[in-house]
Design an enzyme around this catalytic site. Structure first.
Site, PDB file in Angstrom:
ATOM      1  N   TYR A  27       0.835  -1.219   0.000  1.00 16.68           N
ATOM      2  CA  TYR A  27       0.000   0.000   0.000  1.00 16.68           C
ATOM      3  C   TYR A  27       0.870   1.270   0.000  1.00 16.68           C
ATOM      4  CZ  TYR A  27      -4.670   2.062   0.608  1.00 16.68           C
ATOM      5  OH  TYR A  27      -5.855   2.731   0.433  1.00 16.68           O
ATOM      6  N   LYS A  56      -3.580   7.931   3.178  1.00 21.52           N
ATOM      7  CA  LYS A  56      -4.779   7.627   3.978  1.00 21.52           C
ATOM      8  C   LYS A  56      -4.594   8.077   5.426  1.00 21.52           C
ATOM      9  CE  LYS A  56      -7.632   5.760   1.000  1.00 21.52           C
ATOM     10  NZ  LYS A  56      -8.681   6.645   0.437  1.00 21.52           N
TER      11      LYS A  56
HETATM   12  N1  LIG Z   1     -11.371  -0.789  -2.938  1.00 23.60           N
HETATM   13  C1  LIG Z   1     -10.856  -0.916  -1.738  1.00 23.60           C
HETATM   14  O1  LIG Z   1     -10.329  -1.979  -1.364  1.00 23.60           O
HETATM   15  C2  LIG Z   1     -10.928   0.253  -0.793  1.00 23.60           C
HETATM   16  C3  LIG Z   1     -10.789   0.004   0.582  1.00 23.60           C
HETATM   17  C4  LIG Z   1     -10.834   1.078   1.465  1.00 23.60           C
HETATM   18  C5  LIG Z   1     -10.998   2.371   0.968  1.00 23.60           C
HETATM   19  N2  LIG Z   1     -11.117   2.571  -0.385  1.00 23.60           N
HETATM   20  C6  LIG Z   1     -11.269   3.944  -0.864  1.00 23.60           C
HETATM   21  O2  LIG Z   1     -12.545   4.090  -1.431  1.00 23.60           O
HETATM   22  C7  LIG Z   1     -12.513   5.218  -2.291  1.00 23.60           C
HETATM   23  C8  LIG Z   1     -13.181   4.844  -3.611  1.00 23.60           C
HETATM   24  O3  LIG Z   1     -12.399   3.898  -4.296  1.00 23.60           O
HETATM   25  P1  LIG Z   1     -13.004   2.601  -4.989  1.00 23.60           P
HETATM   26  O4  LIG Z   1     -12.342   1.450  -4.339  1.00 23.60           O
HETATM   27  O5  LIG Z   1     -14.464   2.686  -5.065  1.00 23.60           O
HETATM   28  O6  LIG Z   1     -12.350   2.658  -6.449  1.00 23.60           O
HETATM   29  P2  LIG Z   1     -12.812   3.374  -7.811  1.00 23.60           P
HETATM   30  O7  LIG Z   1     -11.644   3.215  -8.729  1.00 23.60           O
HETATM   31  O8  LIG Z   1     -14.115   2.856  -8.259  1.00 23.60           O
HETATM   32  O9  LIG Z   1     -12.982   4.908  -7.360  1.00 23.60           O
HETATM   33  C9  LIG Z   1     -11.900   5.815  -7.270  1.00 23.60           C
HETATM   34  C10 LIG Z   1     -12.407   7.114  -7.862  1.00 23.60           C
HETATM   35  O10 LIG Z   1     -11.446   8.174  -7.708  1.00 23.60           O
HETATM   36  C11 LIG Z   1     -11.667   9.031  -8.815  1.00 23.60           C
HETATM   37  N3  LIG Z   1     -10.564   9.977  -9.010  1.00 23.60           N
HETATM   38  C12 LIG Z   1      -9.247   9.696  -9.214  1.00 23.60           C
HETATM   39  N4  LIG Z   1      -8.572  10.849  -9.398  1.00 23.60           N
HETATM   40  C13 LIG Z   1      -9.486  11.867  -9.294  1.00 23.60           C
HETATM   41  C14 LIG Z   1      -9.390  13.289  -9.397  1.00 23.60           C
HETATM   42  N5  LIG Z   1      -8.228  13.919  -9.655  1.00 23.60           N
HETATM   43  N6  LIG Z   1     -10.535  14.020  -9.230  1.00 23.60           N
HETATM   44  C15 LIG Z   1     -11.726  13.416  -8.969  1.00 23.60           C
HETATM   45  N7  LIG Z   1     -11.859  12.068  -8.878  1.00 23.60           N
HETATM   46  C16 LIG Z   1     -10.746  11.319  -9.048  1.00 23.60           C
HETATM   47  C17 LIG Z   1     -11.806   8.066  -9.993  1.00 23.60           C
HETATM   48  O11 LIG Z   1     -12.392   8.684 -11.130  1.00 23.60           O
HETATM   49  C18 LIG Z   1     -12.702   6.997  -9.374  1.00 23.60           C
HETATM   50  O12 LIG Z   1     -14.061   7.305  -9.629  1.00 23.60           O
HETATM   51  C19 LIG Z   1     -11.056   5.624  -2.424  1.00 23.60           C
HETATM   52  O13 LIG Z   1     -10.783   6.679  -1.519  1.00 23.60           O
HETATM   53  C20 LIG Z   1     -10.346   4.369  -1.976  1.00 23.60           C
HETATM   54  O14 LIG Z   1      -9.028   4.613  -1.508  1.00 23.60           O
HETATM   55  C21 LIG Z   1     -11.098   1.541  -1.267  1.00 23.60           C
END
Ligand SMILES: NC(=O)c1ccc[n+]([C@@H]2O[C@H](COP(=O)([O-])OP(=O)(O)OC[C@H]3O[C@@H](n4cnc5c(N)ncnc54)[C@H](O)[C@@H]3O)[C@@H](O)[C@H]2O)c1
Length: 255
Positions: free
Chosen positions: A154, A161
């Site tokens: 990570y 984060k």
């Molecule tokens: N998937 C996991 O395992 C997980 C676990 C914990 C937390 N998260 C967090 O959840 C959140 C959503 O991620 P996800 O897993 O749904 O993946 P995802 O790829 O579906 O979503 C990530 C989003 O970030 C957007 N993004 C990236 N750069 C950007 C910018 N400059 N301006 C605006 N938007 C931008 C992308 O367009 C995308 O829609 C993130 O913060 C991620 O770190 C994910």
């Protein structure tokens, strides 16, 4: 309109596929009475296509959360669809490849800066861009991956984060006097585009499912989305600066 979020107006960022956590948030929010406006980044036509899969059509506003001009214009663009906001969902994360997958010691500052700008600083930027539309009782909710420990692969995203978790507490402090809450959901690993872009992320996927007391479904975004809804609702009126773990209980168990 009935449901947990009846009559609430929400701005939801971060939909890119129907596996996005944000998509589940938007879908459940609509099913529970909310009016949803989405923002999309980059491939707008793709986001608009995905938005059509929601129970109700949702408008999509372009937003690169690092673009000061787009942030400055956000409130006016949202006003074209709703007359105010009760909640804002930050579901955004990105780090260049050098920052992930074991590259911690070698990633250059420019790449780390990008990760922090998109994944950490943007939480404050988004909240401030939406603030003119918000009133007491409003809520900002973001997504984190438990940053209290270092995780294999990570790397700088973990640092981003940790910053996000701190930024949420500072936002809670600074917006509390306006009656606005800031809380995060710490989700376990979920198979989204963001997760798939992390080399080796699958390494701890199996461990998670095995160790979490409640078990863990890597393809089920609903538990994390439900927690977002709860934090956006009126049922956490005195909770801010909090992080709610939605990880099957993994964080509570030693190895
Ligand atoms: N998937 C996991 O395992 C997980 C676990 C914990 C937390 N998260 C967090 O959840 C959140 C959503 O991620 P996800 O897993 O749904 O993946 P995802 O790829 O579906 O979503 C990530 C989003 O970030 C957007 N993004 C990236 N750069 C950007 C910018 N400059 N301006 C605006 N938007 C931008 C992308 O367009 C995308 O829609 C993130 O913060 C991620 O770190 C994910």
């Amino acid at each position: 309109m009935s449901g947990l979020l009846a009559g609430k107006r929400l701005l939801v960022t971060g939909v890119i596929t129907d596996a996005s956590i944000a998509f589940s948030v938007a879908k459940l929010a609509q099913e529970n009475g909310a009016q949803v406006v989405l923002t999309g980044y980059g491939r707008l036509s793709l986001v608009e296509r995905i938005a059509k899969r929601l129970p109700e059509p949702a408008p999509v506003i372009e937003l690169d959360v690092t673009d000061p001009a787009q942030l400055a214009g956000l409130a006016d663009r949202v006003r074209e669809h709703v007359d105010g906001l009760d909640g804002v969902v930050h579901s955004i994360g990105f780090a260049p490849q050098s920052c992930l997958g074991g590259g911690f010691l070698d990633a250059p500052w420019e790449d780390v800066a990008t990760a922090l700008h998109v994944s950490t600083f943007s939480y404050k930027s988004l909240a401030m861009a939406a603030l003119p539309l918000m009133s007491p009782g409003g809520a900002v909710v973001g997504l984190t991956f438990d940053a209290t420990v270092a995780w294999p692969v990570y790397d700088w995203m973990g640092v981003a984060k940790a910053g996000l978790e701190s930024a949420s507490r500072y936002l809670a402090m600074h917006l509390g006097k306006q009656g606005i809450r800031s809380n995060l959901v710490a989700a376990g690993p979920l198979r989204t585009i963001a997760a798939k872009s992390i080399p080796g992320f699958d390494e701890f996927e199996d461990a998670w499912s095995g160790r979490a007391p409640l078990g863990w479904n890597l393809s089920d975004q609903v538990p994390a989305a439900k927690a977002c809804l709860a934090l956006l609702s009126d049922w956490f009126p005195a909770t801010t600066g909090e992080i709610v773990h939605v990880d099957g209980g993994y964080h509570a168990i030693g190895s």
